[in-house]
Design a protein around this motif. Sequence first.
Motif, PDB file in Angstrom:
ATOM      1  N   ARG A 401       0.861  -1.188   0.000  1.00 44.31           N
ATOM      2  CA  ARG A 401       0.000   0.000   0.000  1.00 44.31           C
ATOM      3  C   ARG A 401       0.892   1.232   0.000  1.00 44.31           C
ATOM      4  NH1 ARG A 401      -5.232   1.157   0.407  1.00 44.31           N
ATOM      5  NH2 ARG A 401      -5.893   3.091   1.391  1.00 44.31           N
ATOM      6  N   ARG A 402       1.012   1.817  -1.169  1.00 45.77           N
ATOM      7  CA  ARG A 402       1.888   2.967  -1.342  1.00 45.77           C
ATOM      8  C   ARG A 402       1.046   4.198  -1.678  1.00 45.77           C
ATOM      9  NH1 ARG A 402       4.178   6.082  -5.253  1.00 45.77           N
ATOM     10  NH2 ARG A 402       6.287   6.855  -4.840  1.00 45.77           N
ATOM     11  N   GLY A 403       0.992   5.139  -0.763  1.00 44.18           N
ATOM     12  CA  GLY A 403       0.287   6.382  -1.029  1.00 44.18           C
ATOM     13  C   GLY A 403      -1.164   6.214  -1.420  1.00 44.18           C
ATOM     14  N   GLY A 404      -1.840   5.216  -0.827  1.00 43.08           N
ATOM     15  CA  GLY A 404      -3.244   4.997  -1.148  1.00 43.08           C
ATOM     16  C   GLY A 404      -3.483   4.025  -2.280  1.00 43.08           C
ATOM     17  N   GLU A 405      -2.418   3.634  -2.983  1.00 46.40           N
ATOM     18  CA  GLU A 405      -2.558   2.653  -4.067  1.00 46.40           C
ATOM     19  C   GLU A 405      -2.295   1.254  -3.526  1.00 46.40           C
ATOM     20  OE1 GLU A 405      -3.250   5.312  -7.418  1.00 46.40           O
ATOM     21  OE2 GLU A 405      -3.548   3.161  -7.041  1.00 46.40           O
ATOM     22  N   ASN A 406      -3.162   0.305  -3.835  1.00 46.35           N
ATOM     23  CA  ASN A 406      -2.913  -1.094  -3.523  1.00 46.35           C
ATOM     24  C   ASN A 406      -2.186  -1.715  -4.704  1.00 46.35           C
ATOM     25  OD1 ASN A 406      -4.132  -1.110  -1.001  1.00 46.35           O
ATOM     26  ND2 ASN A 406      -6.160  -1.457  -1.867  1.00 46.35           N
ATOM     27  N   ILE A 407      -0.966  -2.163  -4.472  1.00 41.81           N
ATOM     28  CA  ILE A 407      -0.099  -2.600  -5.564  1.00 41.81           C
ATOM     29  C   ILE A 407       0.209  -4.083  -5.427  1.00 41.81           C
ATOM     30  CG2 ILE A 407       2.182  -2.297  -6.614  1.00 41.81           C
ATOM     31  CD1 ILE A 407       2.052   0.628  -5.564  1.00 41.81           C
ATOM     32  N   SER A 408       0.021  -4.817  -6.503  1.00 46.00           N
ATOM     33  CA  SER A 408       0.280  -6.243  -6.515  1.00 46.00           C
ATOM     34  C   SER A 408       1.758  -6.510  -6.797  1.00 46.00           C
ATOM     35  CB  SER A 408      -0.564  -6.922  -7.593  1.00 46.00           C
ATOM     36  OG  SER A 408      -0.120  -8.247  -7.807  1.00 46.00           O
ATOM     37  N   PRO A 409       2.480  -7.170  -5.876  1.00 47.91           N
ATOM     38  CA  PRO A 409       3.862  -7.554  -6.181  1.00 47.91           C
ATOM     39  C   PRO A 409       3.938  -8.437  -7.417  1.00 47.91           C
ATOM     40  CG  PRO A 409       3.369  -7.895  -3.856  1.00 47.91           C
ATOM     41  CD  PRO A 409       2.066  -7.590  -4.522  1.00 47.91           C
ATOM     42  N   PHE A 410       2.918  -9.279  -7.597  1.00 48.50           N
ATOM     43  CA  PHE A 410       2.911 -10.230  -8.715  1.00 48.50           C
ATOM     44  C   PHE A 410       3.036  -9.518 -10.057  1.00 48.50           C
ATOM     45  CE2 PHE A 410       1.834 -14.147 -10.822  1.00 48.50           C
ATOM     46  CZ  PHE A 410       1.066 -13.779 -11.918  1.00 48.50           C
ATOM     47  N   GLU A 411       2.336  -8.404 -10.202  1.00 49.13           N
ATOM     48  CA  GLU A 411       2.355  -7.693 -11.482  1.00 49.13           C
ATOM     49  C   GLU A 411       3.739  -7.131 -11.795  1.00 49.13           C
ATOM     50  OE1 GLU A 411      -0.911  -5.053 -11.764  1.00 49.13           O
ATOM     51  OE2 GLU A 411      -0.359  -4.292 -13.746  1.00 49.13           O
ATOM     52  N   ILE A 412       4.418  -6.582 -10.775  1.00 47.03           N
ATOM     53  CA  ILE A 412       5.762  -6.038 -10.990  1.00 47.03           C
ATOM     54  C   ILE A 412       6.759  -7.172 -11.202  1.00 47.03           C
ATOM     55  CG2 ILE A 412       7.532  -4.485 -10.077  1.00 47.03           C
ATOM     56  CD1 ILE A 412       5.371  -3.296  -8.261  1.00 47.03           C
ATOM     57  N   GLU A 413       6.611  -8.248 -10.440  1.00 49.20           N
ATOM     58  CA  GLU A 413       7.504  -9.391 -10.580  1.00 49.20           C
ATOM     59  C   GLU A 413       7.422  -9.985 -11.982  1.00 49.20           C
ATOM     60  OE1 GLU A 413       5.983 -11.732  -7.433  1.00 49.20           O
ATOM     61  OE2 GLU A 413       7.052 -10.637  -5.862  1.00 49.20           O
ATOM     62  N   THR A 414       6.204 -10.085 -12.489  1.00 50.55           N
ATOM     63  CA  THR A 414       6.024 -10.617 -13.847  1.00 50.55           C
ATOM     64  C   THR A 414       6.748  -9.753 -14.868  1.00 50.55           C
ATOM     65  OG1 THR A 414       3.871 -11.528 -13.225  1.00 50.55           O
ATOM     66  CG2 THR A 414       4.299 -11.254 -15.570  1.00 50.55           C
ATOM     67  N   ALA A 415       6.658  -8.440 -14.723  1.00 54.37           N
ATOM     68  CA  ALA A 415       7.350  -7.540 -15.646  1.00 54.37           C
ATOM     69  C   ALA A 415       8.859  -7.655 -15.502  1.00 54.37           C
ATOM     70  CB  ALA A 415       6.901  -6.104 -15.393  1.00 54.37           C
ATOM     71  N   LEU A 416       9.344  -7.749 -14.273  1.00 56.09           N
ATOM     72  CA  LEU A 416      10.790  -7.845 -14.043  1.00 56.09           C
ATOM     73  C   LEU A 416      11.383  -9.107 -14.669  1.00 56.09           C
ATOM     74  CD1 LEU A 416      11.127  -6.683 -10.329  1.00 56.09           C
ATOM     75  CD2 LEU A 416      12.117  -5.552 -12.329  1.00 56.09           C
ATOM     76  N   LEU A 417      10.627 -10.185 -14.646  1.00 57.84           N
ATOM     77  CA  LEU A 417      11.144 -11.448 -15.182  1.00 57.84           C
ATOM     78  C   LEU A 417      11.295 -11.422 -16.696  1.00 57.84           C
ATOM     79  CD1 LEU A 417       9.262 -13.986 -12.890  1.00 57.84           C
ATOM     80  CD2 LEU A 417      11.690 -13.407 -12.854  1.00 57.84           C
ATOM     81  N   ASN A 418      10.761 -10.384 -17.334  1.00 58.22           N
ATOM     82  CA  ASN A 418      10.972 -10.218 -18.775  1.00 58.22           C
ATOM     83  C   ASN A 418      12.283  -9.495 -19.082  1.00 58.22           C
ATOM     84  OD1 ASN A 418       8.590 -11.447 -19.789  1.00 58.22           O
ATOM     85  ND2 ASN A 418       7.406  -9.666 -19.132  1.00 58.22           N
ATOM     86  N   HIS A 419      12.956  -9.001 -18.035  1.00 53.31           N
ATOM     87  CA  HIS A 419      14.255  -8.337 -18.220  1.00 53.31           C
ATOM     88  C   HIS A 419      15.286  -9.396 -18.614  1.00 53.31           C
ATOM     89  CE1 HIS A 419      17.886  -6.051 -17.461  1.00 53.31           C
ATOM     90  NE2 HIS A 419      17.180  -4.978 -17.149  1.00 53.31           N
TER      91      HIS A 419
END
Length: 507
Positions: A401-419
């Motif tokens: 929960r960053r600044g009122g936004e609920n953020i899914s780690p899964f979504e960022i992790e999925t993007a990072l694994l494309n690096h």
Amino acid sequence: MSNLSSKLIERAATQPDAPAVLWDDGALSWRELADLSLRMSTRMRERGIGPGDHVALMCSNRPAYLVIWFALANIGAVTVSVNTGLVGDGLRYSLTQSSARALFIEKDLMEERRSDLDALTTSLDIVAFDGDEQIFSEARRCAPDTQFDGASHTPLSIIYTSGTTGLPKGVLNSHEAFLASGRWMSRALDIVPADRIMVFLPLFHTNPQMYAVMSALETGCALVLRPKFSVSRFFDDARRFDCTLFTYVGTVLAMLTSRLQEPDRDHKLTRCVGGGCPPEVWQAMQERFGVNPHELYGMTEVGGWVTGNTTADYRFGSCGLPRPDVEVAIVDDSDMPLPAGRAGEIVVRPKAPNVLLTGYWNKPEASWEAARNFWFHTGDSGSMDEDGYLYFHGRMKEIIRRGGENISPFEIETALLNHPEIEDAAVVGVPDPIFGQEIKAVVVTRAGFRPDTIRSFLTGRVAAFMLPRYVQTVGQIPRTETQKIQRRALQEDSTGVIDLEGARADA
């Protein structure tokens, strides 16, 4: 039957000339807002939108948002509120998973995301508009539509909330869930027609929709729309528009109290309502600015909020008492009730029909899992005192929960694994005095990897508010026997962490 449209028309009849919405360039009375919304409802029917259709809305804080939103409600359609920061796969997922048949989007946002939307043009009717005047003029060319006569349990809204083991879930709420939120909020804060609620949080969020818009609809007070939150302009805006209250997330109050050290009481603000206000910030708001935070506990799934500090029942440091139409309890891992003072999971169930979520859109398994033993399980940790006041201890779920936004780690992790140089990745939230939590990316990399490339790589792949503040390189991501990431271990390990952002500029 009671629904948003009937409530809007009732408000226009009882307070026709009272201001409903004020912004930099003008104002709308309740009569004008209702008239434009009914005419826009006709225009949407001409485009083929009908009862039950899902229609996405991607728009900044402007009166056009409200006109379109109320117009869709009058048809009996479902508004899919789209985060204006979404890009790429995240944006396309919201539009396709929600079964949206049309998208109303500001032209500036459309131009920025044209390539993201190209693949959807054959299945999605995309309506781009310049701004308020275009929406107003289109509406005025049409005759007012007839009033929607649907029941209060009719679906009204889908707002996406992030999960931890998969992609975001679309929370489906009814007309009554929204109306009940405003009904009890206005009573809790003693909101009257003379009040003016400042709205700077994005209108696509549950917070301003259920706390501010619904309270205004219930009482006939005015909404003051601001494009975004600004520390430097906050009290000047409050004075200029004679604002008396506002809704918040904890980040907002922390920024005000950390950056404005001198007292400022030359304004009409008396109270604010929201979640995430720590005691030291709470005290500073009262002493420095003369504003009482009304801390509550809520989430999109529970109709916005279920407990709150009211004018009559106000306890410093707590999230207040339960609303009269819901029951709130603290349970252990076996769903057994816990005594006062013991921490456990916060669970909720309704005492009145249709005040909690109808379900997660197109995710029946998730809906059933959350409703175990006929309680909605929030995944959050809390306790109650002897008098029934709720205290929030933290999120049992892994969302950040960053600044009122609920953020899914899964979504960022999925993007990072494309690096191409990242072999494994995990994302966790770490404490931050301003934003509540900041994002840390933990990565296993190949030789030659440069940590400072992570943010540029993710830009355009995830929303800007999902970009990690910190990066940490490790030899292996700690996991359980069932391959679940041991996130607590990563949160506690600060070895070799690199700050990618550095000092922030003032808002």
